[in-house]
Design a protein around this motif. Sequence first.
Motif, mmCIF file in Angstrom:
data_model
loop_
_atom_site.group_PDB
_atom_site.id
_atom_site.type_symbol
_atom_site.label_atom_id
_atom_site.label_comp_id
_atom_site.label_asym_id
_atom_site.label_seq_id
_atom_site.Cartn_x
_atom_site.Cartn_y
_atom_site.Cartn_z
ATOM 1 N N GLU A 61 0.874 -1.204 -0.054
ATOM 2 C CA GLU A 61 -0.041 0.042 -0.150
ATOM 3 C C GLU A 61 0.786 1.213 0.016
ATOM 4 O O GLU A 61 0.784 2.325 -0.587
ATOM 5 C CB GLU A 61 -0.837 0.025 1.202
ATOM 6 N N ASP A 65 1.191 4.352 -2.875
ATOM 7 C CA ASP A 65 0.976 5.693 -2.498
ATOM 8 C C ASP A 65 2.162 6.481 -2.766
ATOM 9 O O ASP A 65 2.173 7.572 -3.490
ATOM 10 C CB ASP A 65 0.760 5.880 -0.954
ATOM 11 N N ARG A 68 2.259 7.281 -6.595
ATOM 12 C CA ARG A 68 1.436 8.118 -6.817
ATOM 13 C C ARG A 68 1.878 9.800 -6.558
ATOM 14 O O ARG A 68 1.746 10.423 -7.249
ATOM 15 C CB ARG A 68 0.054 8.132 -6.275
#
Length: 281
Positions: A61, A65, A68
């Motif tokens: 995860e 992130d 991004r």
Amino acid sequence: MTDLAALADLIRSDTETRGRAISRLGYFCAPFQPLEGPFSDKVIKVYRGAAKPAELTRLAEAHDDYVRVLTECGVTLPETEFHLVDLGGSTRTPVIVQEALPLSSLMRPRMREDSKEETLAMMQAAGEVIASFWTEAQRVKTRVGFHPSIRNFAIRDGRAVFFDTFPPLIHYSREEMGKLLLQFSEKRMMRLVGPMMQKRVTGIQDEWYSPPETLVGLVGSACRLRPEFAEDYLEWGRLFARSHMPRWAEPAIEGLDGPPQLPGYWTGFRKLLGLQGEPNV
């Protein structure tokens, strides 16, 4: 969509099938690019470490992130996928599958071979990425860092492309990141000896979370690669700090009063681990 079964078979295959190692500079792994097959246009990075399922889920995860946020902060990346792959062990293994960049575009070898003017142009391209990231990252509501080392950039059409997304420098506290640095070190010796030097290992990351120190680190690497141009690189760094990173110019310029040096403990770690890097150790 990546065929994870085929990816697992490739990783488990012999060295000849896997293909050449792209670099042995890395602390975490030796990326490789297959010579043929469905992954021949990819670089594969395998991160082996003893992690619990919940830790791996968090890592995946965080990586999503981080990619991004890097993109939102103006950092150009090659196409990058993160997978947790079943290689037959007790837990899954983190693997990054990344679009392969031409070896001729990698910044580090070009810094060693190109003219002074060409190397300064590459420094400018990388510096603009550093400045863009830190300016935009001020809006990010979590701890986030960046490791813009010369060896983590390629230069494509005059623009710097960043390709080092592991470990994902987002969400983890300083202490947690320090443990991650040991947990996924490729070298068994580091995983065994490192806990006795946890404080120093944890300190490795500090530059990555400091805007002025990332710029100073870039200039320091250039000075070690091409000491004959050190004064030119230092002058470039001071001018760049004033023009592109005024918020952090003062500490950056203080760090550029002479060729920046790596901390002795990090140089020692690299030699202990047998990581290539001379003269940019």
